[in-house]
Design a protein around this motif. Structure first.
Motif, short mmCIF file in Angstrom:
data_model
loop_
_atom_site.label_atom_id
_atom_site.label_comp_id
_atom_site.label_asym_id
_atom_site.label_seq_id
_atom_site.Cartn_x
_atom_site.Cartn_y
_atom_site.Cartn_z
N ALA A 1 -7.17 8.64 -6.37
CA ALA A 1 -6.56 9.95 -6.13
C ALA A 1 -7.68 10.92 -5.75
CB ALA A 1 -5.85 10.44 -7.38
N VAL A 2 -7.52 11.56 -4.60
CA VAL A 2 -8.52 12.52 -4.11
C VAL A 2 -7.88 13.90 -4.17
CG1 VAL A 2 -9.95 13.17 -2.14
CG2 VAL A 2 -9.48 10.75 -2.60
N ARG A 3 -8.44 14.78 -5.02
CA ARG A 3 -7.82 16.11 -5.17
C ARG A 3 -8.76 17.18 -4.64
NH1 ARG A 3 -5.92 13.50 -9.80
NH2 ARG A 3 -3.64 13.47 -9.80
N ASP A 4 -8.16 18.28 -4.21
CA ASP A 4 -8.91 19.48 -3.82
C ASP A 4 -10.00 19.16 -2.80
OD1 ASP A 4 -7.35 20.77 -5.64
OD2 ASP A 4 -8.81 20.54 -7.26
N LEU A 5 -9.58 18.60 -1.70
CA LEU A 5 -10.53 18.20 -0.66
C LEU A 5 -11.36 19.40 -0.18
CD1 LEU A 5 -11.22 15.67 1.01
CD2 LEU A 5 -9.58 16.45 2.72
N ARG B 1 -4.70 18.34 1.35
CA ARG B 1 -5.71 19.19 0.71
C ARG B 1 -5.62 19.09 -0.80
NH1 ARG B 1 -6.03 24.99 3.35
NH2 ARG B 1 -5.64 24.39 5.48
N ARG B 2 -4.38 19.14 -1.30
CA ARG B 2 -4.24 19.14 -2.75
C ARG B 2 -4.39 17.73 -3.31
NH1 ARG B 2 1.19 20.82 -4.24
NH2 ARG B 2 0.71 22.67 -3.03
N LEU B 3 -3.72 16.77 -2.65
CA LEU B 3 -3.77 15.41 -3.19
C LEU B 3 -3.60 14.35 -2.10
CD1 LEU B 3 -3.60 13.41 -5.70
CD2 LEU B 3 -1.13 13.60 -5.43
N ILE B 4 -4.45 13.35 -2.19
CA ILE B 4 -4.24 12.11 -1.41
C ILE B 4 -4.35 10.99 -2.43
CG2 ILE B 4 -5.22 10.55 0.32
CD1 ILE B 4 -6.58 13.05 1.55
N ARG B 5 -3.30 10.22 -2.60
CA ARG B 5 -3.39 9.12 -3.57
C ARG B 5 -2.98 7.83 -2.88
NH1 ARG B 5 -1.42 10.76 -8.81
NH2 ARG B 5 0.57 10.99 -7.76
N ILE B 6 -3.84 6.82 -3.00
CA ILE B 6 -3.52 5.54 -2.37
C ILE B 6 -3.54 4.45 -3.44
CG2 ILE B 6 -4.23 3.85 -0.63
CD1 ILE B 6 -4.93 5.98 1.13
N THR B 7 -2.44 3.72 -3.52
CA THR B 7 -2.32 2.67 -4.53
C THR B 7 -2.19 1.34 -3.81
OG1 THR B 7 -1.10 4.25 -5.86
CG2 THR B 7 -0.94 1.94 -6.51
N ASP B 8 -3.02 0.38 -4.20
CA ASP B 8 -2.90 -0.95 -3.58
C ASP B 8 -2.84 -2.02 -4.65
OD1 ASP B 8 -5.53 -2.23 -4.15
OD2 ASP B 8 -6.37 -0.64 -2.90
N ILE C 1 0.86 -1.19 0.00
CA ILE C 1 0.00 0.00 0.00
C ILE C 1 0.90 1.23 0.00
CG2 ILE C 1 -1.78 1.28 1.24
CD1 ILE C 1 -2.70 -1.35 2.47
N LYS C 2 0.63 2.10 -0.97
CA LYS C 2 1.44 3.31 -1.05
C LYS C 2 0.52 4.52 -0.89
CE LYS C 2 4.30 5.56 -4.52
NZ LYS C 2 4.76 5.33 -5.88
N VAL C 3 0.91 5.43 -0.02
CA VAL C 3 0.10 6.63 0.22
C VAL C 3 0.93 7.85 -0.19
CG1 VAL C 3 -1.16 7.97 1.96
CG2 VAL C 3 -0.95 5.49 2.20
N GLU C 4 0.35 8.72 -1.03
CA GLU C 4 1.06 9.95 -1.40
C GLU C 4 0.21 11.15 -1.00
OE1 GLU C 4 2.90 9.15 -5.65
OE2 GLU C 4 1.15 7.91 -5.21
N ILE C 5 0.87 12.13 -0.42
CA ILE C 5 0.15 13.29 0.12
C ILE C 5 0.80 14.56 -0.39
CG2 ILE C 5 -0.31 14.54 2.29
CD1 ILE C 5 -1.82 11.97 2.17
#
Ligand SMILES: Nc1ncnc2c1ncn2[C@@H]1O[C@H](COP(=O)(O)OP(=O)(O)OP(=O)(O)O)[C@@H](O)[C@H]1O
Ligand SMILES: [Mg+2]
Length: 660
Positions: free
Chosen positions: A146-150, A52-59, A43-47
């Motif tokens: 990828a969750v952008r602009d929360l 706020r700008r980006l949360i990306r989780i790759t599994d 599991i990789k998490v990028e912030i």
């Protein structure tokens, strides 16, 4: 046929509802849990910008078919439960079918997913809950979200976000937690500029703790493992008249505990270093917290907290996870059994290992605050962190006590100092063994020079345990207050007052159980004047005082008369003890339960009857005291939590004289 179904209203309405997403860390939590439920091994998490700008989780989990991917964003659409019965035994982290639609409604979301057995995957774009694009996509199997602009479309909520570093600290804490609970999974956390956490898979929880917290913390922790059978199932069985002829009562299953508890010398000013996992779910729980504090009662000061990583495993039906909208609280169906099991298992570990404080560590050790690794999920959750939430992220906070990059050398290259013991039927703790020292020391035969290092046991230094107290030989006293003693392990300094206090404290508690506390009749009753609130408190504690050997009764409106006192207590010390017991402010006394009052009285008697500092002791008394201390259950610390015996180890002595 897809896996995901929309729950019926009847089931959906039984789910604890509420705000799912209130900050970046809660988005990360939901997406991480989905990845874990999907069976991911990496599991990789990028912030970016604190999430706020980006949360990306790759599994690399099971992925979703196109139909499932579309359905996943409907409310109450889930593959994890079907009926209300399933709510009784939830084995997955998610179950509400709420997370993805909630996140999609307050951000711009991109999903790429491909099941392992399908050649093409799906790419979805959603903004503010509306699907903008659905397309075929390639890519590896698994899911990336990828969750952008929360909160881009809910400015009011965006305002509540804290500084980027604070939000990042919460995310880091959260990923750290899940990494602790799943050592077998590869976790990575990256900010725009840094790799904050890289934890390759390992087999033992101890190895994961080492990766995250480093060697120093690991050395201060004692491994725990225990299990017991539930006597019966927590879910009521059908009444006899409803049972079929071939009805078999369900197997009640096992309650298992594993994890780590800190040596008494490691103390924290708040409970932020207590991590509780139930069936690999991170939770906050007052009941378990209470059991942990109870286990350390009279071992560390009441104002300090230990470091505990507690993993409880039990059949899914023994724990109701559907009690809190953010799934951070649970309800045990057999509360007191779980509470007592946790308390006893930790206490047994502490008792069996009898960890000794090192003289060198004690010089620098003082309770320190830890920044919380538990994110505050919502204001109604009550404070878990005792620190303001504007604290710096753990990476910058020395108090956090953990490093975010894996310490060198890498874990696979080092021999860890202990292995977690296999679960056994009774609570058992293992001693930490220090690894054999790599420094080779010439043997006495090979090095006859008088300045060469003395022979050193081949297997290195013995573990810092108080088991060896029994072999101590007293050398004398330091300022008539501390006993100096030696054995093979090194030089020991024992605080004579607190040592005797511990001996008396356990004796009183033991004798009290059989109503046989030693007492002495006073020739003349001793009169003590009390304030009105002390008289009230006396009325409620007189029975307990009596059971502890102190017979007293009112003698007029403001006075009590003491007729008998616990052995060893008389005169001014007796009066001081009574006043100390009755000193508690009214409110505290009200909330005192009997158990607390009992140990408070025993501790107070022990303190006032014990050998004082500045008191000469002859060798026979010193030997007696050391032997009596060795026989106690907790020779680690006095009933108020101060250390009793410090060891200046043979190795430290040699090191200080630069012989090794
Ligand atoms: N990373 C993923 N890999 C595979 N399937 C996923 C993933 N994330 C979500 N899903 C699927 O989408 C469904 C909906 O996810 P969502 O998080 O909204 O609900 P849930 O996990 O079922 O319950 P909860 O709301 O309690 O998290 C899941 O039940 C699962 O089938
Ligand atoms: Mg979920």
């Amino acid at each position: 046929m897809g896996r995901i179904r929309v729950l019926s209203d009847q089931v959906a309405n039984q789910i604890a509802a509420g705000e799912v997403v209130d900050r970046p860390a809660s988005v990360v939590k939901e997406l991480l849990e989905n990845a874990l439920d999907a069976g991911a091994t990496r599991i990789k998490v990028e912030i970016e910008a604190g999430g706020r700008r980006l949360i990306r989780i790759t599994d690399d989990g099971c992925g979703m078919s196109r139909d499932d991917a579309l359905l996943a964003f409907e409310r109450h659409a889930t593959s994890k439960i079907r009926s209300s019965d399933d709510l009784l035994s939830i084995a997955t982290l998610g179950f509400r079918g709420e997370a993805l639609p909630s996140i999609a409604s307050i951000a711009r979301l991109e999903l790429m997913t491909r099941p392992g057995d399908e050649a093409t995957g799906t790419r979805l774009e959603i903004a503010g809950g509306k699907i903008l694009e659905v397309a075929d996509a390639g890519g590896p199997h698994g899911t990336t979200i990828a969750v952008r602009d929360l909160f881009y479309n809910t400015p009011a909520r965006r305002k509540f976000l804290r500084a980027e570093t604070t939000e990042l600290a919460h995310v880091t804490a959260l990923v750290t937690h899940y990494a602790l609970a799943h050592p077998e999974i590869h976790f990575e956390l990256h900010s725009a500029t840094h790799a904050l956490l890289t934890a390759p898979p390992v087999t033992e929880a101890a190895d994961r703790i080492y990766q995250i917290f480093g060697r120093d913390t690991l050395d201060q922790l004692l491994p725990m493992a225990a299990e017991r059978r539930f006597d019966h199932s927590g879910i009521p069985e059908p009444p006899p008249w409803r049972r079929d002829a071939d009805y078999r009562p369900p197997d009640p299953g096992f309650l298992r505990l594993s994890g780590f508890a800190s040596r008494p010398a490691l103390q924290k000013l708040n409970r932020n270093s207590i991590y509780i996992f139930v069936n690999q779910r991170l939770i906050r729980d007052r009941l378990i917290l209470h059991a942990i504090v109870e286990a350390y009662r009279n071992i560390i000061p009441p104002t300090s907290f230990p470091v505990v990583l507690l993993f409880l495993e039990m059949p899914a039906h023994e724990v109701d996870v559907n009690v809190h909208p953010a799934k951070t609280e649970v309800r045990f169906r057999q509360q007191s059994l779980v509470h007592d099991f946790v308390r006893e298992s930790i206490r047994t570990t502490l008792m069996k290992t009898r960890p000794a404080a090192s003289f060198v560590d004690a010089l620098t050790a003082s309770p320190r605050a830890s920044s919380s690794l538990i994110p505050e999920i919502g204001p109604e959750d009550g404070p878990v962190s005792d620190l303001p939430s504007s604290q710096p992220p753990p990476a910058q906070s020395d108090a956090a006590g953990f490093t975010l990059a894996p310490p060198e050398p890498r874990p696979e290259e080092i021999h860890l100092p202990f292995a977690v013991p296999p679960a056994v039927p009774a609570p058992v703790g293992l001693e930490i063994r220090e690894p054999a020292d790599s420094v080779s020391i010439p043997s006495a035969a090979a090095s006859p020079h008088p300045c060469s290092a003395p022979a050193f046991p081949e297997d290195g230094e013995p573990p810092a345990s108080l088991h060896s107290l029994a072999s101590l030989k007293p050398l004398g006293q330091l300022r008539e207050s501390f006993i100096l003693a030696t054995n093979d392990e090194g030089l020991w300094i024992i605080d004579q007052h607190v040592a005797h206090e511990r001996v008396l404290f356990e004796k009183i508690l033991r004798e009290r159980q059989t109503e046989r506390v030693e007492r002495q009749r006073l020739l003349m009753p001793m009169l003590i004047d009390l304030l009105p609130q002390q008289m009230v408190l006396f009325a409620s504690l007189a029975g307990e005082l009596e059971r502890n050997g102190c017979e007293a009764e009112p003698f007029g409106p403001h006075t009590i008369a003491i007729k008998a006192a616990p052995a060893g207590l008389s005169g001014a010390a007796l009066e001081r003890m009574i006043l100390e017991v009755l000193e508690q402010p009214g409110a505290a006394a009200q909330s005192d339960n009997l158990e607390t009052a009992r140990t408070r009285i025993a501790a107070s008697i022990a303190c006032h009857a014990a050998i004082k500092v500045n008191m000469p002791l002859d060798p026979a008394r010193m030997e007696w005291l050391l032997a009596a201390l060795a026989r106690t259950d907790h020779p680690t610390s006095c009933p108020h939590g101060r250390p009793i015996a410090l060891r200046y180890s043979w190795k430290d002595i040699q090191r200080a004289f630069q012989r090794i």
